[in-house]
Design an enzyme around this catalytic site. Structure first.
Site, short mmCIF file in Angstrom:
data_model
loop_
_atom_site.label_atom_id
_atom_site.label_comp_id
_atom_site.label_asym_id
_atom_site.label_seq_id
_atom_site.Cartn_x
_atom_site.Cartn_y
_atom_site.Cartn_z
N HIS A 1 0.96 -1.29 0.05
CA HIS A 1 0.08 -0.10 -0.12
C HIS A 1 1.05 1.35 -0.15
CE1 HIS A 1 -4.10 1.65 1.12
NE2 HIS A 1 -4.30 1.01 -0.12
N HIS B 1 -3.32 1.97 12.38
CA HIS B 1 -2.70 1.54 11.04
C HIS B 1 -3.29 0.17 11.16
CE1 HIS B 1 -0.32 0.57 7.89
NE2 HIS B 1 0.83 0.78 8.53
N LYS C 1 -13.33 7.66 17.82
CA LYS C 1 -12.73 7.46 16.57
C LYS C 1 -13.69 5.83 16.29
CE LYS C 1 -9.74 9.95 13.93
NZ LYS C 1 -8.16 9.88 13.94
N ILE C 2 -14.13 5.81 15.15
CA ILE C 2 -14.64 4.57 15.01
C ILE C 2 -13.56 3.63 14.10
CG2 ILE C 2 -16.51 3.25 13.84
CD1 ILE C 2 -17.52 5.27 15.94
N MET C 3 -13.08 2.49 14.62
CA MET C 3 -11.93 1.92 14.03
C MET C 3 -12.66 1.25 12.82
SD MET C 3 -9.33 3.05 15.32
CE MET C 3 -9.31 4.09 16.82
N GLY C 4 -11.80 1.36 11.62
CA GLY C 4 -11.88 0.46 10.48
C GLY C 4 -12.72 1.47 9.35
N PHE C 5 -12.78 2.78 9.68
CA PHE C 5 -13.35 3.86 8.77
C PHE C 5 -12.40 5.03 8.68
CE2 PHE C 5 -16.95 1.52 10.54
CZ PHE C 5 -17.75 1.47 9.18
N HIS D 1 -9.67 6.98 5.71
CA HIS D 1 -8.51 6.69 5.22
C HIS D 1 -7.79 8.07 4.91
CE1 HIS D 1 -5.45 4.84 2.81
NE2 HIS D 1 -5.62 3.90 3.43
N ARG E 1 -10.60 -2.06 -1.44
CA ARG E 1 -10.29 -3.32 -0.87
C ARG E 1 -11.44 -3.74 -0.25
NH1 ARG E 1 -5.10 -1.56 2.30
NH2 ARG E 1 -6.40 0.03 2.66
N ASP F 1 -9.96 -2.86 6.63
CA ASP F 1 -9.95 -3.47 7.88
C ASP F 1 -11.18 -3.84 8.49
OD1 ASP F 1 -7.04 -3.25 8.25
OD2 ASP F 1 -7.10 -1.34 8.67
N ARG G 1 2.01 -8.30 4.46
CA ARG G 1 2.71 -7.06 4.26
C ARG G 1 4.12 -7.08 4.22
NH1 ARG G 1 0.70 -1.63 4.29
NH2 ARG G 1 -1.23 -2.69 3.25
N1 COA Z 1 -14.27 7.91 13.21
C1 COA Z 1 -14.56 9.04 13.28
N2 COA Z 1 -14.28 10.29 12.90
C2 COA Z 1 -13.24 10.06 11.94
C3 COA Z 1 -12.71 8.69 11.49
C4 COA Z 1 -13.20 7.64 12.21
N3 COA Z 1 -12.67 6.49 11.77
N4 COA Z 1 -11.62 9.09 10.67
C5 COA Z 1 -11.66 10.51 10.39
N5 COA Z 1 -12.36 10.91 11.26
C6 COA Z 1 -12.72 12.14 11.31
C7 COA Z 1 -11.85 12.99 12.33
O1 COA Z 1 -12.28 12.93 13.62
C8 COA Z 1 -11.59 14.38 11.60
O2 COA Z 1 -12.64 15.02 11.96
P1 COA Z 1 -12.44 16.42 12.12
O3 COA Z 1 -11.96 17.48 11.28
O4 COA Z 1 -14.05 17.17 12.86
O5 COA Z 1 -11.60 16.60 13.48
C9 COA Z 1 -11.71 14.15 10.38
O6 COA Z 1 -12.43 12.82 10.01
C10 COA Z 1 -10.19 13.83 9.53
O7 COA Z 1 -9.50 12.77 10.27
P2 COA Z 1 -8.05 12.63 10.64
O8 COA Z 1 -8.01 11.55 11.76
O9 COA Z 1 -7.57 13.92 11.10
O10 COA Z 1 -7.72 11.97 9.15
P3 COA Z 1 -6.13 11.39 9.21
O11 COA Z 1 -5.77 11.50 7.71
O12 COA Z 1 -5.06 11.97 9.98
O13 COA Z 1 -6.56 9.96 9.55
C11 COA Z 1 -7.06 7.61 9.92
C12 COA Z 1 -6.59 8.79 8.74
C13 COA Z 1 -6.99 6.27 9.03
C14 COA Z 1 -5.93 7.61 10.69
C15 COA Z 1 -8.31 7.98 10.25
O14 COA Z 1 -9.49 7.94 9.44
C16 COA Z 1 -8.53 7.08 11.49
O15 COA Z 1 -8.28 6.99 12.60
N6 COA Z 1 -9.52 5.76 11.33
C17 COA Z 1 -9.64 4.73 12.18
C18 COA Z 1 -8.46 4.11 12.27
C19 COA Z 1 -8.28 2.93 10.99
O16 COA Z 1 -9.48 2.38 10.53
N7 COA Z 1 -7.10 2.76 10.61
C20 COA Z 1 -7.06 2.07 9.48
C21 COA Z 1 -6.67 2.78 7.99
S1 COA Z 1 -6.46 1.82 6.75
#
Ligand code: COA
Length: 374
Positions: free
Chosen positions: A185, A220, A253-257, A259, A268, A310, A335
């Site tokens: 990725h 991640h 934060k809702i995990m799995g949502f 990017h 994917r 995820d 990976r």
């Molecule tokens: N649940 C709730 N809100 C979320 C979110 C989530 N999974 N992902 C992003 N947001 C919101 C943030 O709260 C933020 O809102 P705000 O602007 O009002 O503060 C906005 O969307 C931007 O999120 P941010 O965390 O700054 O984006 P990022 O590019 O830094 O982060 C991730 C990307 C993947 C880290 C982030 O989406 C996340 O933490 N997801 C959950 C963990 C996950 O599934 N990781 C696997 C990635 S493949």
């Protein structure tokens, strides 16, 4: 300050070049060396994808047969490593087991002992599932398992070691497909970690050990495990809808949502979701999948956030009887191909990775002797 904010988390910053992968590019989506992920998931085996990433081309039949045999022959664990795995506590997180395992292997099978860097990559690819499941079965079942199975595929080997029986084809094939989806990725956090370590001319075991540490976190790779924990909180879609509304209201934060790179969908997820449905139907589970779909809908309706790779991967693994705490280590088993390919690519045109920072601390200060300090 403004400049530091703009590049927070290096979002949108191009930090190098790669021949390996595109993520979210207009008209390309996710590709490995130019092949669309949908074609690879539908037609390839994980071993073919591993060969593609590590050797730069799809293998012909003879090359694939030789590669599968080579991986199969490299699954055994040295006695010293088995002893270390037995000493890692049963309560340890399996990602820590893998981190320790790879690091220890770097002591007893240092990279310098191998004729070629590709040999280290193949060795790690072959023995990571053995390492994980030797530790798991030793502590869960009190057994010192033989890590050499007759299974040709890494997916079959993994499930065989886990369940002490050859897997059914639906499970083997589904796991194989998730390994393809997780294989590579671009400059994600763990791969970038591996490239930074490699850039100092360090060894492959160090780079992979660092990458495992980066992948472990829930932002991640740890998200697949966290997603399963979340899904498991709810017994009905209605409960899930109410629960997620509550979590969003408290800014959880809702995990799995979401990017960092994809903006409207993770390619994917479509593939994982289809497999999750087929596996739910196969086991006759009427809770997990509908709950997951309900969470997916609320997240889109309320936040326009989509499920990433995820979220439904958690369903897929759950339905084939894999314990939740082994989900993220499966990501490692996949990976390792992308990491190793990036390590070799970094070495081929190496430059130390050392950016700069905008200083936002205090201005130059006068030295104060210790007696005069507050
Ligand atoms: N649940 C709730 N809100 C979320 C979110 C989530 N999974 N992902 C992003 N947001 C919101 C943030 O709260 C933020 O809102 P705000 O602007 O009002 O503060 C906005 O969307 C931007 O999120 P941010 O965390 O700054 O984006 P990022 O590019 O830094 O982060 C991730 C990307 C993947 C880290 C982030 O989406 C996340 O933490 N997801 C959950 C963990 C996950 O599934 N990781 C696997 C990635 S493949």
């Amino acid at each position: 300050m403004a400049a530091a904010k703009k590049t927070g988390g290096l979002a949108g910053v191009t930090a190098g070049v790669t021949h390996l992968c595109t993520v979210g590019k207009e008209g390309a989506g996710l590709t490995y060396r130019g092949y669309d992920i949908n074609d690879l998931a539908a037609n390839a085996t994980f071993e073919e994808v591993a060969y593609l990433l590590l050797h730069g081309k799809l293998p012909n039949q003879a090359e694939l047969d030789a590669y599968v045999a080579r991986i199969k022959a490299n699954r055994g664990l040295p006695e010293q490593l088995k002893t270390v795995l037995e000493m890692v506590p049963a309560a340890a997180h399996p990602m820590d087991v893998m981190r320790t395992g790879v690091s220890f292997l770097g002591n007893i099978e240092p990279e310098g002992d191998f004729p070629d860097e590709g040999d280290v990559a193949d060795r790690l690819l072959a023995c990571l599932p053995s390492m994980l499941l030797y530790w798991h079965r030793f502590h869960a079942d009190g057994e010192r398992i033989d890590t050499e199975t007759g299974d040709d595929s890494i997916a079959g080997h993994f499930l065989h070691l886990l369940h002490d029986a050859p897997p059914k084809e639906l499970h083997r094939k589904s796991l194989d497909t998730t390994l393809i989806l997780y294989a590579e990725h671009e400059f994600n956090a763990s791969t970038f970690t591996a490239r930074v370590i490699t850039g100092t001319l360090s060894d492959m075991h160090s780079a992979v050990t660092g990458a495992i540490g980066a992948l472990r976190g829930p932002l991640h790779g740890g998200a697949n495990e966290a997603a399963m924990d979340l899904i498991s909180l709810y017994d009905t879609p209605e409960e899930a809808v109410a629960g997620i509304h509550g979590k969003l209201a408290s800014k959880d934060k809702i995990m799995g949502f979401g990017h960092r790179v994809y903006t409207t969908a993770d390619p994917r997820n479509t593939i994982n979701k289809k497999m999750a449905k087929a596996l739910a139907d196969d086991v006759g589970n009427t809770v997990i999948y509908p709950v997951s779909e309900a969470i997916e809908k609320v997240m889109w309706d309320e936040k326009k956030l989509f499920a990433n790779a995820d979220f439904f991967a958690a369903n897929v693994y759950h339905f084939m009887g894999i314990p939740t705490y082994l989900f993220t280590p499966i990501f490692v088993c996949a990976r390792i191909t992308g990491w190793a390919a990036h390590i070799m690519e970094q070495r081929a045109d190496n430059k130390l990775i050392r950016p700069t920072a905008d200083y936002v601390g205090p201005p130059l200060q006068d030295w104060v002797v210790i007696e005069d300090r507050d």
